[in-house]
Design an enzyme around this catalytic site. Structure first.
Site, PDB file in Angstrom:
ATOM      1  N   LYS A   1      29.727 -19.849  -0.019  1.00 13.37           N
ATOM      2  CA  LYS A   1      28.994 -20.572  -1.241  1.00 13.37           C
ATOM      3  C   LYS A   1      27.988 -20.060  -1.399  1.00 13.37           C
ATOM      4  CE  LYS A   1      28.606 -24.898  -1.456  1.00 13.37           C
ATOM      5  NZ  LYS A   1      27.603 -26.520  -1.833  1.00 13.37           N
TER       6      LYS A   1
ATOM      7  N   ARG B   1      27.540 -35.200  -5.230  1.00 10.38           N
ATOM      8  CA  ARG B   1      28.573 -34.789  -4.770  1.00 10.38           C
ATOM      9  C   ARG B   1      29.638 -36.814  -4.825  1.00 10.38           C
ATOM     10  NH1 ARG B   1      25.445 -32.637  -0.713  1.00 10.38           N
ATOM     11  NH2 ARG B   1      25.904 -31.829   1.481  1.00 10.38           N
TER      12      ARG B   1
ATOM     13  N   ARG C   1      31.326 -18.145  15.030  1.00  8.59           N
ATOM     14  CA  ARG C   1      29.552 -17.585  14.491  1.00  8.59           C
ATOM     15  C   ARG C   1      29.080 -18.145  15.441  1.00  8.59           C
ATOM     16  NH1 ARG C   1      26.941 -20.812  10.113  1.00  8.59           N
ATOM     17  NH2 ARG C   1      27.499 -22.596  10.773  1.00  8.59           N
TER      18      ARG C   1
ATOM     19  N   ARG D   1      27.506 -23.094  18.486  1.00  9.96           N
ATOM     20  CA  ARG D   1      26.652 -24.470  17.706  1.00  9.96           C
ATOM     21  C   ARG D   1      27.485 -25.450  18.013  1.00  9.96           C
ATOM     22  NH1 ARG D   1      24.182 -23.653  11.851  1.00  9.96           N
ATOM     23  NH2 ARG D   1      25.442 -25.518  11.628  1.00  9.96           N
TER      24      ARG D   1
ATOM     25  N   ARG E   1      33.823 -32.131  10.705  1.00 11.54           N
ATOM     26  CA  ARG E   1      33.467 -32.205   8.569  1.00 11.54           C
ATOM     27  C   ARG E   1      34.238 -31.572   7.505  1.00 11.54           C
ATOM     28  NH1 ARG E   1      30.030 -27.508  10.944  1.00 11.54           N
ATOM     29  NH2 ARG E   1      29.331 -26.938   8.920  1.00 11.54           N
TER      30      ARG E   1
HETATM   31  P1  AMP Z   1      23.600 -29.597   2.241  1.00  7.95           P
HETATM   32  O1  AMP Z   1      22.600 -28.901   2.583  1.00  7.95           O
HETATM   33  O2  AMP Z   1      23.857 -29.939   0.239  1.00  7.95           O
HETATM   34  O3  AMP Z   1      24.709 -29.904   3.264  1.00  7.95           O
HETATM   35  O4  AMP Z   1      22.657 -31.116   2.343  1.00  7.95           O
HETATM   36  C1  AMP Z   1      22.005 -31.405   3.264  1.00  7.95           C
HETATM   37  C2  AMP Z   1      22.204 -33.028   3.252  1.00  7.95           C
HETATM   38  O5  AMP Z   1      21.417 -33.788   2.711  1.00  7.95           O
HETATM   39  C3  AMP Z   1      23.602 -33.785   3.937  1.00  7.95           C
HETATM   40  O6  AMP Z   1      24.211 -33.493   4.911  1.00  7.95           O
HETATM   41  C4  AMP Z   1      22.852 -35.037   3.118  1.00  7.95           C
HETATM   42  O7  AMP Z   1      22.100 -35.761   4.211  1.00  7.95           O
HETATM   43  C5  AMP Z   1      21.478 -34.742   2.770  1.00  7.95           C
HETATM   44  N1  AMP Z   1      22.068 -34.694   0.890  1.00  7.95           N
HETATM   45  C6  AMP Z   1      21.855 -33.491   0.073  1.00  7.95           C
HETATM   46  N2  AMP Z   1      22.961 -33.303  -1.019  1.00  7.95           N
HETATM   47  C7  AMP Z   1      22.696 -35.147  -1.126  1.00  7.95           C
HETATM   48  C8  AMP Z   1      23.886 -35.281  -1.974  1.00  7.95           C
HETATM   49  N3  AMP Z   1      24.189 -34.959  -3.433  1.00  7.95           N
HETATM   50  N4  AMP Z   1      23.933 -36.982  -1.964  1.00  7.95           N
HETATM   51  C9  AMP Z   1      24.058 -37.629  -0.461  1.00  7.95           C
HETATM   52  N5  AMP Z   1      22.854 -37.319   0.207  1.00  7.95           N
HETATM   53  C10 AMP Z   1      23.132 -35.730  -0.342  1.00  7.95           C
END
Ligand code: AMP
Length: 246
Positions: A41, A120, A159, A192, A203
Site C-alpha cells: 500500500k 480503522r 524481508r 525481524r 498481525r
Molecule cells: P500504522 O502506521 O497505520 O500501522 O499506525 C501505527 C500505530 O499508530 C498503530 O499501531 C496504532 O497504535 C496507531 N494508530 C494509527 N492510526 C490509528 C487509528 N486510526 N486508530 C487507532 N490507532 C491508530
C-alpha cells in the site's frame, strides 16, 4: 504531475502551513486507502500521490512524528496515545478522531487527500463522515488493496533487515549482492521478529478483524473499490487508476 506534498499541516498540526509547489489539479481526489501490512500500500500511495497530486495522510505517521518530538512538548493525551502505540495497541477512537479533526483543513485541501490508516474502526468511519459533511466535501472512493494471506506471508517473511543501517532487502524481490550482508554498510541482515510467518499471520488476522466491518461500511455506500495487489507495482497501479476511472 510530481508530488508537491510536504504534509506539514498534517504532521505538525492544522495551523502549520504547507509549501505547495504544483498547480492545483482540475479534479482533486479524496480517497481512503485500505490494505493489510505487506500488500504494498505504501508504494501505491506514493505512485498515486505523484499522479493525482494528493497527499498521503497517515495517522500512524503523525504518531511517529510525535514520538520523535521533544516529550516535554507533548500534552497528556498525545503521551497516552504513544503509550498505546508502543504496546502495539490501537489508540482510543476519541484521541485519533480529535487529532484528525484538528487537521480538518487537510480534508478541504484543493489538492485532495488520501487517508491511510484512518479510519480503522466503524466509529472512526462515522466520525470521518461527519467531518467531511461539515467541511462540504465527499469521498470519491475507498481503495481496498487485497492479496491472499499466503502471498503476504511470502512477501513479508522474505524481508531481511540490516541490523546496523536498517535498510531492507528481499530474498527474491531485492536480494543483497552477498547473502546475509548489507550492500550499503556490510552489516548483518536478519529477519525481524514481526516478519516471522507466525507473527505475520497474527498481525493479518487482527487487521482483518478490524477492517472487514469498514469494507462493509463503504461497500454499502457504493464507494468501495477492491484492487488486486498481486503482481508488479506498475500493474497494481494500473488497476488502481482503472478503479478510479482514470
Ligand atoms: P500504522 O502506521 O497505520 O500501522 O499506525 C501505527 C500505530 O499508530 C498503530 O499501531 C496504532 O497504535 C496507531 N494508530 C494509527 N492510526 C490509528 C487509528 N486510526 N486508530 C487507532 N490507532 C491508530
Amino acid at each position: 504531475m510530481t508530488s508537491h506534498c510536504d504534509r506539514a499541516a498534517w504532521l505538525h498540526g492544522g495551523e502549520v502551513k504547507c509549501a505547495n509547489g504544483a498547480a492545483v489539479p482540475a479534479r482533486p481526489f479524496r480517497l481512503v486507502l485500505l490494505g493489510a501490512p505487506g500488500v504494498g500500500k505504501g508504494t501505491q500511495a506514493e505512485m498515486l500521490s505523484s499522479r493525482l497530486g494528493a497527499c498521503q495522510l497517515s495517522t500512524g505517521d503523525v504518531f511517529r512524528a510525535a514520538k520523535s518530538a521533544d516529550p516535554a512538548s507533548l500534552g497528556p493525551v498525545m503521551r497516552a496515545a504513544l503509550g498505546h502505540m508502543k504496546r502495539g495497541e490501537l489508540v482510543p477512537d476519541e484521541t485519533v478522531i480529535d487529532m484528525v479533526r484538528e487537521r480538518a483543513a487537510c480534508l478541504r485541501c484543493p489538492y485532495g487527500f488520501m487517508l491511510d490508516g484512518f479510519p480503522r474502526t466503524a466509529a472512526q468511519a462515522e466520525a470521518l463522515d461527519d467531518m467531511l459533511r461539515a467541511n462540504g466535501v465527499k469521498l470519491d472512493a475507498v481503495l481496498d488493496f487485497e492479496l491472499p494471506m499466503e502471498h503476504v506471508v511470502a512477501r513479508l517473511s522474505g524481508r531481511r533487515t540490516c541490523r546496523d543501517c536498517k535498510t531492507t532487502f528481499h530474498v527474491e524481490g531485492k536480494p543483497p549482492r552477498a547473502e546475509g550482508v548489507c550492500d550499503h554498510c556490510g552489516g548483518e541482515l536478519y529477519t525481524r521478529e514481526d516478519d516471522r510467518p507466525e507473527s505475520i499471520r497474527v498481525r493479518l488476522q487482527a487487521y482483518e478483524h478490524n477492517t472487514t466491518p469498514l469494507a462493509d461500511y463503504y461497500h454499502k455506500k457504493g464507494i468501495l473499490r477492491t484492487v488486486s495487489a498481486d503482481g508488479a507495482p506498475a500493474d497494481v497501479f494500473a488497476r488502481a487508476l482503472e478503479a478510479l476511472g482514470l
